[in-house]
Design a protein around this motif. Structure first.
Motif, PDB file in Angstrom:
ATOM      1  N   GLU A  28       0.806  -1.221   0.000  1.00  0.00           N
ATOM      2  CA  GLU A  28       0.000   0.000   0.000  1.00  0.00           C
ATOM      3  C   GLU A  28       0.840   1.271   0.000  1.00  0.00           C
ATOM      4  OE1 GLU A  28      -2.095  -3.401   0.858  1.00  0.00           O
ATOM      5  OE2 GLU A  28      -0.549  -2.608   2.179  1.00  0.00           O
ATOM      6  N   ASP A  65      -4.142   7.327   0.461  1.00  0.00           N
ATOM      7  CA  ASP A  65      -2.904   7.835  -0.126  1.00  0.00           C
ATOM      8  C   ASP A  65      -3.236   9.014  -1.044  1.00  0.00           C
ATOM      9  OD1 ASP A  65      -0.561   8.107  -1.914  1.00  0.00           O
ATOM     10  OD2 ASP A  65       0.123   6.275  -0.948  1.00  0.00           O
ATOM     11  N   ILE A  73      -5.547   4.182  -3.303  1.00  0.00           N
ATOM     12  CA  ILE A  73      -5.728   3.632  -1.958  1.00  0.00           C
ATOM     13  C   ILE A  73      -6.607   4.617  -1.196  1.00  0.00           C
ATOM     14  CG2 ILE A  73      -4.596   2.902   0.176  1.00  0.00           C
ATOM     15  CD1 ILE A  73      -3.891   1.074  -2.110  1.00  0.00           C
ATOM     16  N   TYR A  76      -8.420   2.421   2.977  1.00  0.00           N
ATOM     17  CA  TYR A  76      -8.060   1.006   2.939  1.00  0.00           C
ATOM     18  C   TYR A  76      -7.624   0.565   4.331  1.00  0.00           C
ATOM     19  CZ  TYR A  76      -5.925  -3.367   1.403  1.00  0.00           C
ATOM     20  OH  TYR A  76      -5.603  -4.695   1.239  1.00  0.00           O
TER      21      TYR A  76
END
Length: 202
Positions: A28, A65, A73, A76
């Motif tokens: 990630e 993100d 992302i 998440y």
């Protein structure tokens, strides 16, 4: 990988250094690092962290993100267990500081409550402390096989009594039913990450 306390002096000695830097990185993204003063910071300039608290200091991070485009992302939920550190860092950074990555939610042990009111969550760090305080050695694995059965694997020893004593103290402190502890053959599973504290599916 979780940096075990027992591994720190070994790594320091092997590389001739006084401090071990850590990074928190996964599929990630690059999520955190240790600064020059030893503070373990989350990169809040590039990721937003929501905290799903498990107790007063442990939390599971939910990340968004700000920079990734090819694989967005967004909120998440990771299954890592982070320990929050609210003390100011000497480096002056205001970014979220953690004291450790404790492990994964998959490896939280669960034992029946002494009162019969359900299951008590026992975090990996508590199990590691039982091993540390018992002095049974640095090469070990602790596996929860069921709600009432724990397997302790030791390299070069078969004395599980000190660990049982420490686990019994913990059971009294956290009010869970003491499980049966059996000795297992110390073995490393090739092709898999080493987990010293692991909950098996049951």
């Amino acid at each position: 990988e979780v940096l075990e306390e027992s591994d720190i002096p070994v790594i320091k000695k092997a590389f001739g250094v006084d401090f071990i830097h850590q990074i928190y990185q996964c599929t990630e993204g690059f999520l955190g690092y240790t600064c020059e003063h030893g503070g373990f910071h989350i990169n809040e300039d590039i990721v937003h962290i929501e905290k799903e608290y498990l107790d007063d200091k442990r939390f599971v991070p939910i990340i968004t993100d700000f920079t990734r485009k090819g694989q967005p992302i967004i909120r998440y939920r990771l299954n890592d267990v982070l320990i929050e550190d609210k003390t100011p860092c000497l480096c002056g950074s205001k970014m979220l500081k953690i004291s450790a990555i404790e492990g994964r939610t998959d490896d939280i042990f669960y034992f029946p409550s002494s009162s019969g009111s359900g299951l008590i969550a026992v975090f990996s760090d508590f199990i590691r402390r039982c091993v540390l305080f018992s002095g049974v050695g640095d090469e070990y694995r602790v596996l929860q096989l069921s709600e009432s059965l724990v397997e302790l694997q030791l390299k070069g020893s078969d004395n599980i009594s000190p660990f049982c004593d420490e686990l019994e103290k913990l059971a009294s402190q956290l009010s869970f039913v003491m499980p049966k502890v059996i000795l297992g053959e110390y073995r490393l599973e090739t092709g898999k990450k080493l987990k010293r504290v692991e909950r098996k599916d049951f």
